[in-house]
Design an enzyme around this catalytic site. Structure first.
Site, PDB file in Angstrom:
ATOM      1  N   GLY A  11      16.950  -3.540 -36.209  1.00  0.00           N
ATOM      2  CA  GLY A  11      17.873  -4.193 -35.278  1.00  0.00           C
ATOM      3  C   GLY A  11      19.322  -4.058 -35.709  1.00  0.00           C
ATOM      4  O   GLY A  11      19.702  -3.078 -36.349  1.00  0.00           O
ATOM      5  N   ASN A  91      13.982 -10.469 -37.056  1.00  0.00           N
ATOM      6  CA  ASN A  91      14.730 -11.565 -36.453  1.00  0.00           C
ATOM      7  C   ASN A  91      14.142 -12.935 -36.811  1.00  0.00           C
ATOM      8  O   ASN A  91      12.939 -13.077 -36.974  1.00  0.00           O
ATOM      9  CB  ASN A  91      14.820 -11.384 -34.937  1.00  0.00           C
ATOM     10  CG  ASN A  91      13.549 -10.816 -34.348  1.00  0.00           C
ATOM     11  OD1 ASN A  91      12.757 -10.176 -35.026  1.00  0.00           O
ATOM     12  ND2 ASN A  91      13.336 -11.093 -33.088  1.00  0.00           N
ATOM     13  N   THR A  92      15.033 -13.921 -36.922  1.00  0.00           N
ATOM     14  CA  THR A  92      14.608 -15.291 -37.253  1.00  0.00           C
ATOM     15  C   THR A  92      15.250 -16.238 -36.245  1.00  0.00           C
ATOM     16  O   THR A  92      16.188 -16.948 -36.568  1.00  0.00           O
ATOM     17  CB  THR A  92      15.075 -15.681 -38.674  1.00  0.00           C
ATOM     18  OG1 THR A  92      16.479 -15.366 -38.778  1.00  0.00           O
ATOM     19  CG2 THR A  92      14.321 -14.961 -39.747  1.00  0.00           C
ATOM     20  N   THR A  94      15.963 -19.365 -33.536  1.00  0.00           N
ATOM     21  CA  THR A  94      15.745 -20.808 -33.614  1.00  0.00           C
ATOM     22  C   THR A  94      14.408 -21.135 -32.941  1.00  0.00           C
ATOM     23  O   THR A  94      14.074 -20.568 -31.900  1.00  0.00           O
ATOM     24  CB  THR A  94      16.905 -21.544 -32.901  1.00  0.00           C
ATOM     25  OG1 THR A  94      18.134 -21.123 -33.505  1.00  0.00           O
ATOM     26  CG2 THR A  94      16.778 -23.045 -33.047  1.00  0.00           C
ATOM     27  N   ALA A 164      29.907  -8.171 -39.938  1.00  0.00           N
ATOM     28  CA  ALA A 164      30.125  -8.725 -38.599  1.00  0.00           C
ATOM     29  C   ALA A 164      29.912  -7.598 -37.600  1.00  0.00           C
ATOM     30  O   ALA A 164      30.282  -6.445 -37.865  1.00  0.00           O
ATOM     31  CB  ALA A 164      31.531  -9.285 -38.485  1.00  0.00           C
ATOM     32  N   LEU A 221      24.349 -19.286 -45.360  1.00  0.00           N
ATOM     33  CA  LEU A 221      24.494 -20.338 -44.344  1.00  0.00           C
ATOM     34  C   LEU A 221      25.876 -20.973 -44.441  1.00  0.00           C
ATOM     35  O   LEU A 221      26.525 -21.261 -43.435  1.00  0.00           O
ATOM     36  CB  LEU A 221      23.436 -21.437 -44.532  1.00  0.00           C
ATOM     37  CG  LEU A 221      21.973 -21.093 -44.267  1.00  0.00           C
ATOM     38  CD1 LEU A 221      21.120 -22.353 -44.302  1.00  0.00           C
ATOM     39  CD2 LEU A 221      21.818 -20.430 -42.912  1.00  0.00           C
ATOM     40  N   ALA A 223      28.705 -19.670 -45.620  1.00  0.00           N
ATOM     41  CA  ALA A 223      29.768 -18.763 -45.152  1.00  0.00           C
ATOM     42  C   ALA A 223      29.855 -18.811 -43.627  1.00  0.00           C
ATOM     43  O   ALA A 223      30.937 -18.970 -43.062  1.00  0.00           O
ATOM     44  CB  ALA A 223      29.488 -17.334 -45.621  1.00  0.00           C
ATOM     45  N   CYS A 276      24.231 -15.404 -35.144  1.00  0.00           N
ATOM     46  CA  CYS A 276      24.235 -16.105 -36.441  1.00  0.00           C
ATOM     47  C   CYS A 276      24.805 -17.512 -36.428  1.00  0.00           C
ATOM     48  O   CYS A 276      24.182 -18.443 -36.943  1.00  0.00           O
ATOM     49  CB  CYS A 276      25.011 -15.285 -37.460  1.00  0.00           C
ATOM     50  SG  CYS A 276      24.061 -13.911 -38.089  1.00  0.00           S
ATOM     51  N   LYS A 279      22.787 -20.455 -34.835  1.00  0.00           N
ATOM     52  CA  LYS A 279      21.473 -20.533 -35.485  1.00  0.00           C
ATOM     53  C   LYS A 279      21.611 -21.054 -36.918  1.00  0.00           C
ATOM     54  O   LYS A 279      20.857 -21.931 -37.353  1.00  0.00           O
ATOM     55  CB  LYS A 279      20.849 -19.134 -35.486  1.00  0.00           C
ATOM     56  CG  LYS A 279      19.465 -19.073 -36.070  1.00  0.00           C
ATOM     57  CD  LYS A 279      18.978 -17.644 -36.184  1.00  0.00           C
ATOM     58  CE  LYS A 279      19.614 -16.962 -37.371  1.00  0.00           C
ATOM     59  NZ  LYS A 279      19.222 -15.560 -37.512  1.00  0.00           N
TER      60      LYS A 279
HETATM   61  C1  UDX Z   1      29.131 -13.415 -38.275  1.00  0.00           C
HETATM   62  C2  UDX Z   1      29.805 -13.381 -39.652  1.00  0.00           C
HETATM   63  O1  UDX Z   1      31.200 -13.088 -39.484  1.00  0.00           O
HETATM   64  C3  UDX Z   1      29.143 -12.345 -40.538  1.00  0.00           C
HETATM   65  O2  UDX Z   1      29.699 -12.385 -41.852  1.00  0.00           O
HETATM   66  C4  UDX Z   1      27.635 -12.647 -40.616  1.00  0.00           C
HETATM   67  O3  UDX Z   1      26.982 -11.652 -41.369  1.00  0.00           O
HETATM   68  C5  UDX Z   1      27.032 -12.710 -39.228  1.00  0.00           C
HETATM   69  O4  UDX Z   1      27.744 -13.652 -38.422  1.00  0.00           O
HETATM   70  P1  UDX Z   1      29.237 -11.879 -36.096  1.00  0.00           P
HETATM   71  O5  UDX Z   1      28.532 -13.022 -35.425  1.00  0.00           O
HETATM   72  O6  UDX Z   1      28.674 -10.521 -35.959  1.00  0.00           O
HETATM   73  O7  UDX Z   1      29.352 -12.150 -37.665  1.00  0.00           O
HETATM   74  O8  UDX Z   1      30.753 -11.795 -35.550  1.00  0.00           O
HETATM   75  P2  UDX Z   1      32.071 -12.650 -35.854  1.00  0.00           P
HETATM   76  O9  UDX Z   1      33.203 -11.710 -35.935  1.00  0.00           O
HETATM   77  O10 UDX Z   1      31.904 -13.580 -36.977  1.00  0.00           O
HETATM   78  O11 UDX Z   1      32.267 -13.480 -34.504  1.00  0.00           O
HETATM   79  C6  UDX Z   1      31.402 -14.534 -34.108  1.00  0.00           C
HETATM   80  C7  UDX Z   1      31.906 -15.192 -32.838  1.00  0.00           C
HETATM   81  O12 UDX Z   1      33.102 -15.929 -33.088  1.00  0.00           O
HETATM   82  C8  UDX Z   1      32.261 -14.196 -31.722  1.00  0.00           C
HETATM   83  O13 UDX Z   1      31.823 -14.704 -30.484  1.00  0.00           O
HETATM   84  C9  UDX Z   1      33.760 -14.124 -31.788  1.00  0.00           C
HETATM   85  O14 UDX Z   1      34.344 -13.758 -30.557  1.00  0.00           O
HETATM   86  C10 UDX Z   1      34.097 -15.558 -32.171  1.00  0.00           C
HETATM   87  N1  UDX Z   1      35.421 -15.673 -32.828  1.00  0.00           N
HETATM   88  C11 UDX Z   1      35.637 -15.075 -34.032  1.00  0.00           C
HETATM   89  C12 UDX Z   1      36.430 -16.398 -32.215  1.00  0.00           C
HETATM   90  O15 UDX Z   1      36.256 -16.938 -31.123  1.00  0.00           O
HETATM   91  N2  UDX Z   1      37.641 -16.503 -32.850  1.00  0.00           N
HETATM   92  C13 UDX Z   1      37.893 -15.916 -34.060  1.00  0.00           C
HETATM   93  O16 UDX Z   1      39.033 -16.073 -34.566  1.00  0.00           O
HETATM   94  C14 UDX Z   1      36.856 -15.175 -34.670  1.00  0.00           C
HETATM   95  P1  ADP Z   2      18.925  -8.768 -36.403  1.00  0.00           P
HETATM   96  O1  ADP Z   2      20.211  -9.068 -35.680  1.00  0.00           O
HETATM   97  O2  ADP Z   2      18.563  -9.819 -37.419  1.00  0.00           O
HETATM   98  O3  ADP Z   2      18.870  -7.387 -36.948  1.00  0.00           O
HETATM   99  P2  ADP Z   2      17.212  -7.921 -34.185  1.00  0.00           P
HETATM  100  O4  ADP Z   2      16.480  -8.757 -33.185  1.00  0.00           O
HETATM  101  O5  ADP Z   2      18.315  -7.021 -33.727  1.00  0.00           O
HETATM  102  O6  ADP Z   2      17.739  -8.933 -35.310  1.00  0.00           O
HETATM  103  O7  ADP Z   2      16.171  -6.991 -34.983  1.00  0.00           O
HETATM  104  C1  ADP Z   2      14.999  -7.428 -35.561  1.00  0.00           C
HETATM  105  C2  ADP Z   2      13.924  -6.348 -35.363  1.00  0.00           C
HETATM  106  O8  ADP Z   2      12.767  -6.696 -36.163  1.00  0.00           O
HETATM  107  C3  ADP Z   2      13.400  -6.174 -33.939  1.00  0.00           C
HETATM  108  O9  ADP Z   2      13.621  -4.847 -33.517  1.00  0.00           O
HETATM  109  C4  ADP Z   2      11.880  -6.499 -34.024  1.00  0.00           C
HETATM  110  O10 ADP Z   2      11.094  -5.678 -33.202  1.00  0.00           O
HETATM  111  C5  ADP Z   2      11.583  -6.229 -35.495  1.00  0.00           C
HETATM  112  N1  ADP Z   2      10.403  -6.924 -36.028  1.00  0.00           N
HETATM  113  C6  ADP Z   2      10.080  -8.236 -35.950  1.00  0.00           C
HETATM  114  N2  ADP Z   2       8.930  -8.504 -36.615  1.00  0.00           N
HETATM  115  C7  ADP Z   2       8.488  -7.315 -37.135  1.00  0.00           C
HETATM  116  C8  ADP Z   2       7.360  -6.914 -37.941  1.00  0.00           C
HETATM  117  N3  ADP Z   2       6.448  -7.804 -38.352  1.00  0.00           N
HETATM  118  N4  ADP Z   2       7.253  -5.616 -38.281  1.00  0.00           N
HETATM  119  C9  ADP Z   2       8.170  -4.709 -37.874  1.00  0.00           C
HETATM  120  N5  ADP Z   2       9.261  -5.027 -37.130  1.00  0.00           N
HETATM  121  C10 ADP Z   2       9.423  -6.307 -36.761  1.00  0.00           C
END
Ligand code: UDX
Ligand code: ADP
Length: 464
Positions: A11, A91-92, A94, A164, A221, A223, A276, A279
């Site tokens: 993913g 994926n994990t 909620t 990110a 969590l 961070a 993230c 969740k």
């Molecule tokens: C986040 C963390 O930044 C990353 O370190 C972690 O590994 C996964 O979660 P991500 O969710 O991919 O990353 O994107 P991020 O840039 O953090 O933005 C999260 C949300 O906050 C977005 O919807 C973004 O638009 C919003 N955001 C971010 C704001 O509204 N304002 C800001 O100043 C920054």
């Molecule tokens: P992330 O943002 O954490 O990468 P995604 O939902 O994009 O999450 O990706 C997680 C991937 O893990 C999905 O493509 C899903 O099909 C795969 N997956 C979940 N459980 C298993 C499993 N038991 N074996 C192999 N793949 C799995």
């Protein structure tokens, strides 16, 4: 030395992370496996524009390594058996049922992985948790793996991902830090050292931090909670700015120069999204509550409360400004992804704003440069507010922004895509219903210019 890596889960985390490990470590064979055949086919596809994850620069990396030392496959058992190190990147979400519903992380997929590894492995393995997980998940994985009785030694490491989306490639190429948590035993330390050696192929040693497993898990969590809290803090001020006539961008600029505060993550928005932040905070709240730490739980929960409020008040403001009714009116939605430069829509504010507007019986035309029609309907259907048929009737997803705005009463900017800034706003204005409104949920556009053209403007965090 680690020579053969398997990553379970292809993913948004597994795909980009393994691509960079492969790029930077040509001597390591990296196999990314997933149960989802369609996803694996797309990773292996000829058309690099159709990879399952859009990230600037990623297609080039995949193109360079695929078939050499980077492989995508559905043969999970085979890849597990051959690997010295296995990353779990599934994926994990909620939990949507039972104890902890709506708060705790659902560890079903992680547990299935652990059981599969236990069943298949015939040689010693380092198992690395990459997905964001509640503290002490490693312990659960260890319990499953270490009681298999097949004589295989498993070392469990926590190596949280901090990339990110939208900047994954550069975040992975030059990370602020790499965190590795391991058991504080001889074997645990050796396993951590082996993973350090992988990252040392391109990351300075002083940026690779090692710690114990629980601290590593909790750091991830924490961070995300701190980052999300900054967004909710500036969004709280955005509402105050609007009623008092201040400009939130100016406030952010002024406070950002204080080195103790810093300038990043101070951009007011229609609300944070992504897989993230929400969740992880819900997870933190759940953990705090389960230890009876109610004040701690309530403190962090407010970050979510404010974020929900921000999305709702943005939609309510559109309705109020459009003379208290949007029923039957066309509204153009520009941007559906949760932030720019990604095709990911998980928890995107756009979904919730659209839902509120649909409840008021608006008709929507959605345009996003990287999100397709199918995803928009899946996101709306998932809320279960309306049937698929109703959503299809009320929402059009178009491939041209000018088409989205044609005949509309109002435009809502919900993602901060750069291309929105260079549109021909005169042409858009000419083809809209009058008065023409624009609601900028990202404080992205030049309001003065838009007003000069004739738009009635609203921008998040800007008072009159
Ligand atoms: C986040 C963390 O930044 C990353 O370190 C972690 O590994 C996964 O979660 P991500 O969710 O991919 O990353 O994107 P991020 O840039 O953090 O933005 C999260 C949300 O906050 C977005 O919807 C973004 O638009 C919003 N955001 C971010 C704001 O509204 N304002 C800001 O100043 C920054
Ligand atoms: P992330 O943002 O954490 O990468 P995604 O939902 O994009 O999450 O990706 C997680 C991937 O893990 C999905 O493509 C899903 O099909 C795969 N997956 C979940 N459980 C298993 C499993 N038991 N074996 C192999 N793949 C799995």
């Amino acid at each position: 030395m680690i020579k053969n890596i398997c990553c379970i889960g292809a993913g948004y985390v597994g795909g980009p992370t393994m691509s960079i490990i492969a790029l930077k470590s040509p001597h390591i064979k990296v196999t990314v496996v997933d149960l989802n055949q369609e996803r694996i086919d797309a990773w292996n596809g000829e058309d690099l524009d159709k990879l399952p994850v859009y990230e600037p620069g990623l297609a080039e990396v995949v193109d360079q390594c695929r078939g050499k030392n980077l492989f995508f496959s559905t043969e999970v058992d085979k890849a597990i058996d051959k690997a010295d190190a296995i990353f779990i990147s599934v994926n994990t979400p909620t939990k949507t049922y039972g104890v902890g519903k709506g708060m705790a992380a659902d560890l079903k997929y992680i547990e299935l992985c652990a059981r599969q590894i236990a069943r298949v492995a015939t040689s010693d393995k380092i198992v690395i948790e990459k997905s964001t997980l509640p503290v002490r998940t490693a312990e659960a994985i260890a319990n499953i793996l270490k009681n298999t009785g097949n004589g295989v030694d498993f070392q469990i490491l926590s190596n949280p991902e901090f990339l990110a989306e939208g900047t994954a490639v550069s975040d992975l190429m030059s990370p602020d830090r790499v965190l590795i948590g391991g058991e504080q035993t001889e074997k645990g330390k050796k396993a951590a050292e082996k993973l350090v050696d992988v990252y040392k192929n391109w990351v300075d040693e002083d940026k690779i931090l090692t710690t114990n497993v629980w601290s590593s898990e909790l750091s991830k969590l924490t961070a995300n909670a701190f980052l999300a809290q900054r967004v909710s803090s500036i969004n709280a001020m955005s509402e105050l700015c609007e009623v008092t006539g201040a400009d939130v961008n100016e406030v952010a600029r002024a406070i950002g120069t204080d080195s103790r505060i810093g300038s990043k993550f101070l951009k007011a928005s229609v609300g944070f999204g992504g897989s993230c932040f929400q969740k992880d905070i819900l997870n933190l709240v759940y953990i705090a509550k389960s230890y009876g730490l109610n004040e701690v739980a309530d403190y962090w929960e407010q970050v979510i409360v404010l974020n929900d409020h921000q999305k709702r008040r943005f939609a309510a403001n559109i309705v109020k400004t459009l003379f208290n009714t949007v029923s039957g009116k066309d509204i153009a939605i520009l941007g559906w992804a949760f932030k720019k430069d990604t095709n990911d829509t998980r928890e995107s504010a756009a979904i919730y704003v659209a839902d509120e507007l649909l409840n008021e019986r608006a008709s929507l035309k959605v345009y996003d440069p990287k999100v397709n029609e199918e995803k928009v309907y899946t996101d709306l259907n998932y809320l279960e507010t309306r049937t698929n048929k109703e959503n299809v009737e009320l929402v059009d997803v178009v491939e041209d922004p000018y088409e989205a705005c044609k005949g509309a009463h109002a435009i809502a900017i919900l993602t901060e895509w750069d291309e929105f800034k260079s549109y021909d706003w005169n042409r858009i204005y000419d083809n809209m219903q009058k008065p023409a409104f624009i609601f900028d949920g990202r404080a992205l556009l030049d309001l003065e210019e838009l007003s000069r053209i004739g738009f009635i403007t609203y921008s998040i965090g800007k008072g009159n």
